[in-house]
Design a protein around this motif. Structure first.
Motif, PDB file in Angstrom:
ATOM      1  N   HIS A 223      15.752  -1.255   6.848  1.00 38.49           N
ATOM      2  CA  HIS A 223      16.373   0.047   7.043  1.00 38.49           C
ATOM      3  C   HIS A 223      17.374   0.336   5.922  1.00 38.49           C
ATOM      4  N   GLY A 224      18.142  -0.678   5.552  1.00 38.25           N
ATOM      5  CA  GLY A 224      19.090  -0.510   4.465  1.00 38.25           C
ATOM      6  C   GLY A 224      18.408  -0.271   3.132  1.00 38.25           C
ATOM      7  N   ARG A 225      17.341  -0.995   2.878  1.00 32.01           N
ATOM      8  CA  ARG A 225      16.589  -0.820   1.638  1.00 32.01           C
ATOM      9  C   ARG A 225      16.017   0.590   1.538  1.00 32.01           C
ATOM     10  N   PHE A 226      15.435   1.077   2.638  1.00 31.79           N
ATOM     11  CA  PHE A 226      14.757   2.372   2.596  1.00 31.79           C
ATOM     12  C   PHE A 226      15.736   3.544   2.540  1.00 31.79           C
ATOM     13  N   ALA A 227      17.007   3.273   2.797  1.00 32.46           N
ATOM     14  CA  ALA A 227      18.010   4.315   2.604  1.00 32.46           C
ATOM     15  C   ALA A 227      18.210   4.612   1.117  1.00 32.46           C
ATOM     16  N   GLU A 228      17.755   3.693   0.268  1.00 38.02           N
ATOM     17  CA  GLU A 228      17.989   3.799  -1.170  1.00 38.02           C
ATOM     18  C   GLU A 228      16.728   4.072  -1.981  1.00 38.02           C
ATOM     19  N   THR A 229      15.556   3.845  -1.415  1.00 39.49           N
ATOM     20  CA  THR A 229      14.342   3.845  -2.227  1.00 39.49           C
ATOM     21  C   THR A 229      13.495   5.099  -2.108  1.00 39.49           C
ATOM     22  N   GLY A 230      13.624   5.844  -1.038  1.00 36.85           N
ATOM     23  CA  GLY A 230      12.776   7.018  -0.848  1.00 36.85           C
ATOM     24  C   GLY A 230      13.419   7.981   0.117  1.00 36.85           C
ATOM     25  N   THR A 231      12.761   9.100   0.327  1.00 38.62           N
ATOM     26  CA  THR A 231      13.334  10.141   1.193  1.00 38.62           C
ATOM     27  C   THR A 231      12.887  10.035   2.645  1.00 38.62           C
ATOM     28  N   HIS A 232      11.823   9.249   2.915  1.00 37.16           N
ATOM     29  CA  HIS A 232      11.251   9.259   4.261  1.00 37.16           C
ATOM     30  C   HIS A 232      11.029   7.867   4.856  1.00 37.16           C
ATOM     31  N   GLY A 233      11.652   6.843   4.280  1.00 39.23           N
ATOM     32  CA  GLY A 233      11.411   5.486   4.757  1.00 39.23           C
ATOM     33  C   GLY A 233      11.808   5.270   6.200  1.00 39.23           C
ATOM     34  N   HIS A 234      12.894   5.909   6.632  1.00 39.89           N
ATOM     35  CA  HIS A 234      13.323   5.746   8.021  1.00 39.89           C
ATOM     36  C   HIS A 234      12.367   6.438   8.981  1.00 39.89           C
ATOM     37  N   GLU A 235      11.771   7.539   8.556  1.00 39.29           N
ATOM     38  CA  GLU A 235      10.747   8.190   9.379  1.00 39.29           C
ATOM     39  C   GLU A 235       9.545   7.268   9.551  1.00 39.29           C
ATOM     40  N   MET A 236       9.172   6.582   8.487  1.00 37.44           N
ATOM     41  CA  MET A 236       8.051   5.648   8.579  1.00 37.44           C
ATOM     42  C   MET A 236       8.348   4.551   9.591  1.00 37.44           C
ATOM     43  N   MET A 237       9.540   3.965   9.504  1.00 36.40           N
ATOM     44  CA  MET A 237       9.880   2.839  10.370  1.00 36.40           C
ATOM     45  C   MET A 237       9.996   3.250  11.835  1.00 36.40           C
ATOM     46  N   LEU A 238      10.667   4.358  12.094  1.00 33.07           N
ATOM     47  CA  LEU A 238      11.101   4.696  13.442  1.00 33.07           C
ATOM     48  C   LEU A 238      10.241   5.742  14.137  1.00 33.07           C
ATOM     49  N   ASN A 239       9.516   6.552  13.378  1.00 36.10           N
ATOM     50  CA  ASN A 239       8.884   7.736  13.967  1.00 36.10           C
ATOM     51  C   ASN A 239       7.387   7.856  13.733  1.00 36.10           C
ATOM     52  N   SER A 240       6.738   6.861  13.172  1.00 35.57           N
ATOM     53  CA  SER A 240       5.313   6.990  12.887  1.00 35.57           C
ATOM     54  C   SER A 240       4.500   5.971  13.677  1.00 35.57           C
ATOM     55  N   SER A 241       3.230   6.281  13.856  1.00 35.47           N
ATOM     56  CA  SER A 241       2.305   5.347  14.509  1.00 35.47           C
ATOM     57  C   SER A 241       0.931   5.498  13.871  1.00 35.47           C
ATOM     58  N   SER A 242       0.216   4.389  13.819  1.00 34.84           N
ATOM     59  CA  SER A 242      -1.031   4.381  13.054  1.00 34.84           C
ATOM     60  C   SER A 242      -2.097   3.577  13.774  1.00 34.84           C
ATOM     61  N   ILE A 243      -3.262   3.569  13.150  1.00 33.48           N
ATOM     62  CA  ILE A 243      -4.342   2.664  13.526  1.00 33.48           C
ATOM     63  C   ILE A 243      -4.702   1.865  12.281  1.00 33.48           C
ATOM     64  N   GLN A 244      -4.743   0.567  12.407  1.00 36.74           N
ATOM     65  CA  GLN A 244      -5.024  -0.313  11.270  1.00 36.74           C
ATOM     66  C   GLN A 244      -6.287  -1.123  11.540  1.00 36.74           C
ATOM     67  N   ILE A 245      -7.095  -1.270  10.510  1.00 32.81           N
ATOM     68  CA  ILE A 245      -8.332  -2.047  10.618  1.00 32.81           C
ATOM     69  C   ILE A 245      -8.167  -3.338   9.837  1.00 32.81           C
ATOM     70  N   ASN A 246      -8.536  -4.450  10.448  1.00 29.45           N
ATOM     71  CA  ASN A 246      -8.463  -5.756   9.814  1.00 29.45           C
ATOM     72  C   ASN A 246      -9.872  -6.311   9.646  1.00 29.45           C
ATOM     73  N   LEU A 247     -10.209  -6.682   8.424  1.00 28.52           N
ATOM     74  CA  LEU A 247     -11.539  -7.200   8.113  1.00 28.52           C
ATOM     75  C   LEU A 247     -11.430  -8.519   7.348  1.00 28.52           C
ATOM     76  N   ASP A 248     -12.306  -9.453   7.669  1.00 29.90           N
ATOM     77  CA  ASP A 248     -12.365 -10.659   6.860  1.00 29.90           C
ATOM     78  C   ASP A 248     -13.525 -10.563   5.884  1.00 29.90           C
ATOM     79  N   TYR A 249     -13.784 -11.629   5.144  1.00 33.19           N
ATOM     80  CA  TYR A 249     -14.736 -11.571   4.032  1.00 33.19           C
ATOM     81  C   TYR A 249     -15.282 -12.967   3.765  1.00 33.19           C
ATOM     82  N   THR A 250     -16.403 -12.995   3.058  1.00 33.66           N
ATOM     83  CA  THR A 250     -17.084 -14.266   2.800  1.00 33.66           C
ATOM     84  C   THR A 250     -16.626 -14.935   1.513  1.00 33.66           C
ATOM     85  N   SER A 251     -16.059 -14.163   0.595  1.00 36.39           N
ATOM     86  CA  SER A 251     -15.660 -14.690  -0.708  1.00 36.39           C
ATOM     87  C   SER A 251     -14.582 -13.798  -1.297  1.00 36.39           C
TER      88      SER A 251
END
Length: 438
Positions: free
Chosen positions: A141-169
């Motif tokens: 939270h402290g870092r994102f106060a300095e690096t961008g305009t919307h980092g706190h929105e990402m941390m506290l106010n967003s939700s997503s769907i993430q896909i995890n895939l493995d691989y053979t090589s």
């Protein structure tokens, strides 16, 4: 320890769980924002009212009773995150997800809660949300106060769907990551579901994409934005990029969370010099990279918004169809290779606005989206799993992305955003209840 040695150590972790072709698996992570009946977010920390901490404990008990073992975590703003076990098929993944959703729905009903299926907090700014009481997230939270305009929105106010895939090589891993990174702009548009922002309709602003692009330029956005533009040498370049990224936090050997002034490579090198570097430390470093496509011991695809109830598996199905069919993967890869750096830069910029009429590389975004949906469905035909993408594809082709169709319903309702969402939840409960019975 030299940079090349550190790169080798990072790649060893990325390659630590290679699988055979017959044992490839897919996993899903789904975040949800949770509200009380007054449209107040439930608190993340334990207290006098029902919190995300209480919800997590109840869900873990109920999941155990039902014989499923997903991993549940609490995100910084109180989002509950479900991470599935890895599964060989979308059918198995769907079965686990339905059981989890039934448990979540049951607990929500018991405690008079509303479960949101939007990808972004619709009303409150991040400054109104209390962060989880955890040193790791406070450092972020402290870092994102300095690096961008919307980092706190990402941390506290967003939700997503993430896909995890493995691989053979590692060679296959590089191909999967390259194609996924190239397709990110289309993913951000196809699966857009952030219709409101700070109490107003978002219009054509693709808000979750905008928020991520303005979080921390050193560790977010696409691999392309960090000069990783080809599948050739992708893992060497990704590992070098990780090592050159500023450290957010460290996990000390006593289990405490610490801070380190320097890059992740500097921190890992210091552990090596002390003779205490372990693979878990490299995993800690990989967790501090927030690109739309990233590696741990698997490939994570992080671009899709959280989608409305019933469509949660659509992003996983899309990537299963594109990436798991060798023929489809090669077709899409050949298209991606032909795009110039200018094309890819423009695509990433256009993903911030929902306008499918813009043209890149000889086609409109609408045509590209339809083409990639067609490729995905074609790839799923081989596995018999088209049913997990077809309803979404039909919805998109008929009404466009959910960000726009939900706004249209809102405008027709004449209600406040809060009342619209309360009434929408009442309607969704019946649909959700029927779905999880099937």
């Amino acid at each position: 320890m030299s940079l090349s040695d550190l790169i080798s150590e990072v790649k060893n972790v990325i390659a630590s769980q290679l699988r055979s072709r017959e044992d490839l698996r897919v996993g899903l992570e789904v975040e949800n924002l949770i509200y009380d009946q007054k449209m107040n977010r439930i608190p993340v920390n334990s207290g006098t009212t029902f919190s995300t901490s209480d919800l997590k404990a109840r869900l873990e008990d109920k999941n155990s009773e039902k014989g499923i073992a997903p991993t549940l975590t609490m995100e910084p703003g109180g989002q509950i995150e479900y991470a599935s076990e890895p599964h060989r098929s979308l059918y198995d993944l769907n079965s686990e997800l339905k059981t989890y959703m039934a448990n979540l729905f049951h607990i929500a009903e018991e405690n008079n809660l509303m479960v949101s299926d939007l990808a972004l907090e619709p009303v409150l700014p991040a400054r109104n949300i209390t962060i989880i009481d955890h040193m790791k997230y406070k450092l972020m939270h402290g870092r994102f106060a300095e690096t961008g305009t919307h980092g706190h929105e990402m941390m506290l106010n967003s939700s997503s769907i993430q896909i995890n895939l493995d691989y053979t090589s590692l060679e296959e891993a590089e191909k999967l990551a390259f194609v996924s990174d190239c397709l990110h702009p289309f993913i951000a548009l196809l699966f857009s579901n952030a219709p409101f922002y700070r109490g107003k309709p978002a219009g054509k602003q693709n808000m979750r994409e905008i928020i991520w692009r303005n979080t921390d330029p050193s560790r977010s956005n696409c691999l392309f934005d960090h000069d990783i533009k080809s599948s050739d040498g992708l893992l060497d370049n990704f590992s070098a990029y990780v090592l050159n990224t500023p450290t957010l936090f460290t996990f000390e050997k006593d289990g405490s969370v610490g801070n380190y002034e320097g890059t992740l490579g500097d921190w890992l090198g210091s552990l090596y010099d002390r003779g205490v570097l372990e693979s878990e430390d490299i995993m800690t470093a990989l967790h501090q990279i927030f690109t739309q496509v990233r590696f741990k011991h698997i490939l994570e695809i992080r671009g899709p918004d959280h989608l409305p109830f019933g469509y949660e598996l659509a992003p996983a199905a899309f990537f299963q169809g594109i990436l798991r069919s060798p023929d489809t993967l090669e077709k899409v890869m050949e298209i991606c290779k032909k795009w110039s750096s200018g094309d890819r830069k423009r695509l990433n910029e256009l993903a911030q606005t929902i306008d499918f009429s813009c043209e890149v590389a000889g086609q409109t975004l609408q045509v590209w989206c339809e083409q990639f949906l067609s490729f995905a469905l074609e790839g799923l035909t081989e596995s018999g799993e088209k049913k997990f993408l077809e309803p979404f594809a039909e919805e998109f082709l008929t009404t466009g992305p959910f960000s726009l169709s939900i706004q249209a319903s809102f405008e027709q309702s004449g209600k406040s955003i809060e009342q619209f969402l309360k009434d929408r939840w009442e309607e969704q409960k019946d649909l959700l209840g029927e779905r999880i019975k099937q």
